[in-house]
Write a protein that holds these residues in place. Sequence first.
Motif, PDB file in Angstrom:
ATOM      1  N   LEU A 271       0.799  -1.226   0.000  1.00  0.00           N
ATOM      2  CA  LEU A 271       0.000   0.000   0.000  1.00  0.00           C
ATOM      3  C   LEU A 271       0.836   1.284   0.000  1.00  0.00           C
ATOM      4  O   LEU A 271       0.579   2.191  -0.795  1.00  0.00           O
ATOM      5  N   PRO A 272       1.875   1.401   0.881  1.00  0.00           N
ATOM      6  CA  PRO A 272       2.691   2.629   0.843  1.00  0.00           C
ATOM      7  C   PRO A 272       3.356   2.850  -0.517  1.00  0.00           C
ATOM      8  O   PRO A 272       3.452   3.991  -0.981  1.00  0.00           O
ATOM      9  N   ALA A 277       3.565   5.884  -5.595  1.00  0.00           N
ATOM     10  CA  ALA A 277       3.498   5.898  -7.064  1.00  0.00           C
ATOM     11  C   ALA A 277       2.385   6.812  -7.551  1.00  0.00           C
ATOM     12  O   ALA A 277       2.564   7.569  -8.520  1.00  0.00           O
ATOM     13  N   ILE A 278       1.233   6.764  -6.864  1.00  0.00           N
ATOM     14  CA  ILE A 278       0.102   7.633  -7.246  1.00  0.00           C
ATOM     15  C   ILE A 278       0.461   9.103  -7.040  1.00  0.00           C
ATOM     16  O   ILE A 278       0.174   9.955  -7.889  1.00  0.00           O
ATOM     17  N   LYS A 279       1.105   9.414  -5.916  1.00  0.00           N
ATOM     18  CA  LYS A 279       1.509  10.790  -5.627  1.00  0.00           C
ATOM     19  C   LYS A 279       2.519  11.293  -6.661  1.00  0.00           C
ATOM     20  O   LYS A 279       2.447  12.435  -7.130  1.00  0.00           O
ATOM     21  N   THR A 283       2.022  14.316  -9.207  1.00  0.00           N
ATOM     22  CA  THR A 283       2.979  15.425  -9.229  1.00  0.00           C
ATOM     23  C   THR A 283       3.531  15.646 -10.630  1.00  0.00           C
ATOM     24  O   THR A 283       3.670  16.785 -11.096  1.00  0.00           O
ATOM     25  N   ALA A 284       3.841  14.523 -11.313  1.00  0.00           N
ATOM     26  CA  ALA A 284       4.374  14.624 -12.676  1.00  0.00           C
ATOM     27  C   ALA A 284       3.350  15.248 -13.616  1.00  0.00           C
ATOM     28  O   ALA A 284       3.694  16.092 -14.468  1.00  0.00           O
ATOM     29  N   LYS A 285       2.071  14.868 -13.470  1.00  0.00           N
ATOM     30  CA  LYS A 285       1.013  15.435 -14.309  1.00  0.00           C
ATOM     31  C   LYS A 285       0.851  16.933 -14.052  1.00  0.00           C
ATOM     32  O   LYS A 285       0.675  17.727 -14.978  1.00  0.00           O
ATOM     33  N   ARG A 286       0.905  17.313 -12.767  1.00  0.00           N
ATOM     34  CA  ARG A 286       0.751  18.718 -12.415  1.00  0.00           C
ATOM     35  C   ARG A 286       1.893  19.553 -12.982  1.00  0.00           C
ATOM     36  O   ARG A 286       1.677  20.639 -13.535  1.00  0.00           O
ATOM     37  N   ARG A 287       3.119  19.024 -12.879  1.00  0.00           N
ATOM     38  CA  ARG A 287       4.274  19.752 -13.401  1.00  0.00           C
ATOM     39  C   ARG A 287       4.205  19.851 -14.928  1.00  0.00           C
ATOM     40  O   ARG A 287       4.563  20.873 -15.514  1.00  0.00           O
TER      41      ARG A 287
END
Length: 304
Positions: A271-272, A277-279, A283-287
């Motif tokens: 889970l962690p 990976a989701i975070k 973050t990559a999409k936002r950047r």
Amino acid sequence: MIDSMTGAVELGLLYALMALGVYITFRILDFPDLTVDGSFTTGGAIAAIMIAHGYSPWLACLAALAGGMIAGACTGLLHTKGKINGLLSGILMMIALYSINMRIMGKPNISLLGADSIFTSMKPIAIGFIIVIVLKLLLDAFLHTDLGLSLRATGDNARMIRSFGANTDRTTILGLSLSNGLVALSGALIAQQSGFADISMGIGMIVVGLASVIIGEAIFGSRSVFQATLAAVLGSIVYRIVVALALRIEWLKASDLKLITAIIVIIALVLPSVQRAIKQKATAKRRSAELIELALKMNKGGER
């Protein structure tokens, strides 16, 4: 339902000492100690045989603590002085403890039904709460002493702490001894609570301890020593509650407990990583969106 949850909390408190022991080796020392499966039984065996022979239950608990500390020290000596791999040292000691525990008990199972225990005068949940809180606070205090800081530094960077003149062999042995002492004490409490000690009662305990530590850290965090040890205690309780709820499912049996434990540990470990990976993807999409927006603004400015 209420009774099963109360029983789960009660067991969680008694197993919390084992979780604290596993936390010391797994998180602080970064040592894969499999002695736990043997030392847990050692604690139960010592307590059971002493109580069966008329000794005080509290004295039996202290003897169990000492027995576990000796077992942990032996693992530490095999690793530090014998230069045996840490994982192999724990396995060798776990194998040796099977025969030692059988010698202590004299037979595979000892019944304590009708014998006085520390739970005779008070409910297990009350005594378990008191013992766990006291030992947790003592462990927190120890880990903030000079010796405790050396122990923590040994797990973080043994080479660096050796350069400051600290004896990492001594701190490793101390950590393993303290860890297995707590595990054995947990075994002694479980033997008294369940009314018997069995030669196979420690099988799979290292997985249960790891599950408690990992679940506790995932839910409650581990930013400080106080928070990390509290997470181990609460993780043990949460683990027992999850197991109790899982066993209420009709198609699951009591014999599936080890399978349930393995699944819980897998989920707690995976889970962690999935969350990270989701975070990272978010973050990559936002950047990427920000860069595209910036590029569009620059193009518009160039056209003007």
